[in-house]
Every structure is written in structure tokens, then in C-alpha cells.
Write a protein that holds these residues in place. Structure first.
Motif, short mmCIF file in Angstrom:
data_model
loop_
_atom_site.label_atom_id
_atom_site.label_comp_id
_atom_site.label_asym_id
_atom_site.label_seq_id
_atom_site.Cartn_x
_atom_site.Cartn_y
_atom_site.Cartn_z
N UNK A 171 0.87 -1.19 -0.04
CA UNK A 171 0.03 0.02 -0.13
C UNK A 171 1.01 1.21 -0.08
N UNK A 172 1.93 1.19 0.64
CA UNK A 172 2.90 2.64 0.69
C UNK A 172 3.92 2.50 -0.42
N UNK A 173 3.63 1.52 -1.58
CA UNK A 173 4.58 1.69 -2.50
C UNK A 173 3.82 1.74 -3.74
N UNK A 174 2.54 2.20 -3.65
CA UNK A 174 1.72 2.51 -4.83
C UNK A 174 1.95 3.80 -5.56
N UNK A 175 2.41 3.77 -6.88
CA UNK A 175 2.49 4.91 -7.61
C UNK A 175 1.30 5.55 -8.05
N UNK A 176 1.53 6.80 -8.41
CA UNK A 176 0.38 7.71 -8.57
C UNK A 176 0.68 9.11 -8.61
N UNK A 177 -0.44 9.92 -9.02
CA UNK A 177 -0.53 11.13 -9.25
C UNK A 177 -0.01 12.01 -7.69
N UNK A 178 -0.50 11.51 -6.57
CA UNK A 178 -0.27 11.97 -5.27
C UNK A 178 1.21 12.06 -4.85
N UNK A 179 2.26 11.42 -5.63
CA UNK A 179 3.58 11.32 -5.47
C UNK A 179 4.42 12.45 -6.47
N UNK A 268 -2.25 10.39 -15.26
CA UNK A 268 -1.47 10.18 -13.91
C UNK A 268 -0.82 11.48 -13.19
N UNK A 269 -1.20 12.73 -13.80
CA UNK A 269 -0.53 13.74 -13.26
C UNK A 269 -1.81 14.41 -12.14
N UNK A 360 -7.32 14.91 -14.08
CA UNK A 360 -6.02 14.86 -13.49
C UNK A 360 -5.29 16.22 -14.16
N UNK A 361 -4.14 16.18 -14.73
CA UNK A 361 -3.30 17.39 -15.06
C UNK A 361 -3.52 17.70 -16.40
#
Length: 374
Positions: A171-179, A268-269, A360-361
Motif C-alpha cells: 500500500x505504501x509503494x503504490x505509484x500515482x499522481x499524489x507522488x 496520472x498527473x 488529472x493534469x
């Protein structure tokens, strides 16, 4: 091509369904399917359901399951037209499994579904062999599938393929816009050609020009059918390797499929961010340029349909962009920077804002494509 005999006293056979041919197809595909099975797969081939031992998930702190489903679209029409069926399976795996790695998940298993007008065992086996080989290349177990014969609904040589896959990620390794952060670099990973999107447009262009799939394709060194069936590049294991090698460097990933470059990057932004993708950083592959020339349209008009040479986009920490590019290239995939992410209001102009229901962006392509090879 040998086919199993049809029992004339069987009413199902009289309706056009050959169960013996289906059994032979399963026998022909067994070895390739089993080659994808590790100790996690139980029960072998032919059960009503595939079994996968999920005990390894106990080692996760908080495992999340990721799932994806897709097909190959009208690319199957070209495989049928030239009677070549051993690459379409890789296209399916690319469309399904490579969507899972977008969130940083490792694929676990996949199932497939083939609907056809008539079961031709060797044809079905070729399709499944392609699926199995690509599953093996992405570290995915092919745990089951279904071949359905639909006489009267599909022609004897018609078929369609679809699949679904499941993966897992912490769960703490999910990639996505929040990063994604201000100043992140947008890195492109080269495609192997058209992949599996935009083939309705391809077929329309060739039909309008009176070109057949057996005709030679100018500048492509093959017939049109051969050039168009170039299989989808598989990105799963190379990207997982980069994520593991450079912890925290990759913030988000985008699989460039239907909708083209701008729309898939925008997905994904984060809302309130923008990016400009610089066309001058690459030259679209010859297949795109030749098709656009035949259609008599600027290649920029196809940007919402084709990937134009970019199969994946990675949004990465700006300070680690060179390391990410080197890591991707060490996996045999050409990579280069095409842009940068900025937070705040986008400049005036025509931007693609989100896509597929995602707020998204904003993304737009700028400049002119480079001439010559990348």
C-alpha cells in the motif's frame, strides 16, 4: 491443417460446435501454459477454476491487489487476414499486464478468453502459446482460460481475444499522481510500433488507398500485414527492475494506449499540474510517418490515436532522471526526457485535461518532430 472429426450424430456438432476440436486445442497448448507455472499454481490445466497460492502475500505489510482487463481490438483482423496468429497473444499480455505495473504492482496471474466462429486447434494453440510466452516474459502465471465456439455469430476464421490479470503491491509503494512533484521529469520509453491501438484508423487508411496486407509496405521492409503485426513491447519486468533499483525515483507511470500520449499522461498527473511534451526530442517510427503520408494528413493529427513511438511514460524525481534513463536503457529499452511537470496554472493554449473520467493534469505536445533517427 489437421482438424478433429465432427460426430454427425451429435446435435451440438450439427449446430456447428466441435467439442473434440476444443479438446485437441487444449492438448496442443498445455505445454506452453504449464511453462508459466511456478509452485504457486495448483491444479494444472483444465480445471473449472485456476488456483494460485497467495501465501506470499503474508509477507506484505498491507497488500493491495491490482487488476486489469483488456483485449487487442481490431488488430486481430490483420492476424486473421494473413493467417498469422503467434504474436497476437503478446499483444494481449502487453495490454493487460502492463496496465498493472502502472501502479507499481507485480503481476501474479492471468486468465484469457478466446471467442471464435470455429475452433481450429492449431490456430488456438498458436494464440495461447503467444499469451503464455509473454506471460513468462512478464513473470505472470497463466492459470486458466476459455475458448468459446460461436458458429453463426462469428465467421469460421473470425475470433476475438481478451484477458484479465491480477497483481499485488504494498500500500505504501503504490505509484500515482499524489507522488508527483513540481520539477519532476517526464521520461519516454520507446514503443515497438503501433502496439495494439488505433488499428481501426490503420485499416481505414489502407482500405482507402487500395492497399492489401500482402502488399509491400514502402520503407518498412515487409508486407503491410507483417509490419502491422509487430508485437507490443512488454515493459513490466524492466519497469519493476527500475523501481527496485532506484527506490523512490519513480513517482508515476503511464501506459500509452488508446487516446495517445497527451491523454494518457494527463491521467496520472495531479489536478493543478501541467506538462509540455517536446516533439523535437524524438522522431516517430517509420510506420507512423508512412501511414500519415498515405492518409495525406499531418502526423500531429494522429496524436490522439497512436503512440507515435512512445509506449510508456515515467514521471520521475528530477534529480534522478539520468539514473532512471540509464536503468531503463540497461533493460534494452530506449529512454529519453520529453518534458517536465509544473504545478500551478497552465499557460494559455490547447491542453488535454485529464482523460477516462480522471480529473488529472493538463498536457499538450509542442514543437515539431525531429527529422531522422532518434
Amino acid at each position: 491443417m489437421a482438424e478433429s472429426p465432427t460426430n454427425p450424430t451429435d446435435p451440438y456438432a450439427a449446430a456447428g460446435v466441435d467439442t473434440a476440436a476444443g479438446d485437441l486445442a487444449v492438448e496442443l497448448m498445455k505445454a506452453s501454459v504449464r511453462a508459466t507455472h511456478g509452485p504457486e499454481v495448483l491444479g494444472g490445466v483444465g480445471g473449472f477454476a485456476g488456483l494460485f497460492d497467495a501465501s506470499a502475500l503474508r509477507e506484505f505489510r498491507r497488500p493491495l491487489l491490482a487488476t486489469s482487463t483488456d483485449g487487442v481490438g481490431t488488430k486481430v483482423a490483420i492476424a486473421q487476414a494473413i493467417d498469422k496468429h503467434d504474436t497476437i497473444g503478446q499483444d494481449l499480455v502487453g495490454m493487460v499486464v502492463d496496465d498493472i505495473v502502472v501502479v507499481g504492482a507485480k503481476p501474479l496471474f492471468m486468465t484469457d478468453y478466446i471467442a471464435c466462429g470455429k475452433v481450429v486447434p492449431h490456430r488456438i494453440a498458436d494464440i495461447v502459446r503467444g499469451i503464455a510466452d509473454a506471460c513468462a516474459a512478464t513473470g505472470t502465471a497463466l492459470v486458466g482460460g476459455e475458448t468459446a465456439e460461436h458458429p453463426g455469430l462469428l465467421g469460421p476464421d473470425d475470433y476475438d481475444v481478451a484477458g484479465a490479470a491480477t497483481g499485488a503491491v504494498e500500500a505504501d509503494a503504490v505509484l500515482g499522481a499524489d507522488l508527483v512533484r513540481d520539477g519532476d521529469a517526464v521520461i519516454a520509453l520507446s514503443s515497438s510500433g503501433l502496439h495494439s491501438n488505433g488499428f481501426s484508423l490503420v485499416r481505414h487508411i489502407l482500405s482507402g488507398a487500395g492497399l492489401g496486407y500482402s502488399d509491400p509496405a514502402a520503407d518498412l521492409g515487409a508486407t503491410w500485414g507483417e509490419a502491422l503485426l509487430e508485437p507490443t513491447r512488454l515493459y513490466t519486468l524492466p519497469l519493476l527492475e527500475v523501481i527496485e533499483r532506484l527506490p523512490g525515483a519513480v513517482h508515476a507511470l503511464s501506459h500509452v494506449t488508446g487516446g495517445g500520449i497527451a491523454a494518457n499522461l494527463a491521467r496520472v498527473l495531479p489536478h493543478g499540474s501541467w506538462a509540455e511534451v517536446d516533439r523535437a526530442t524524438w522522431t516517430p517510427d517509420p510506420v507512423f510517418r508512412v501511414l500519415a503520408e498515405i492518409a495525406g494528413t499531418p502526423i500531429e493529427r494522429t496524436e490522439g490515436t497512436w503512440n507515435l513511438g512512445i509506449g510508456f511514460l515515467a514521471i520521475v524525481d528530477g534529480g534522478q532522471k539520468d539514473a532512471v534513463i540509464a536503468a531503463v536503457e540497461s533493460q534494452g529499452i530506449h529512454a529519453w526526457q520529453v518534458g517536465e511537470v509544473r504545478l500551478g496554472a497552465a499557460p494559455a493554449g490547447d491542453f488535454e485535461q485529464g482523460a477516462k473520467g480522471v480529473d488529472g493534469g493538463a498536457v499538450r505536445l509542442v514543437g515539431a518532430y525531429a527529422d531522422g533517427a532518434r
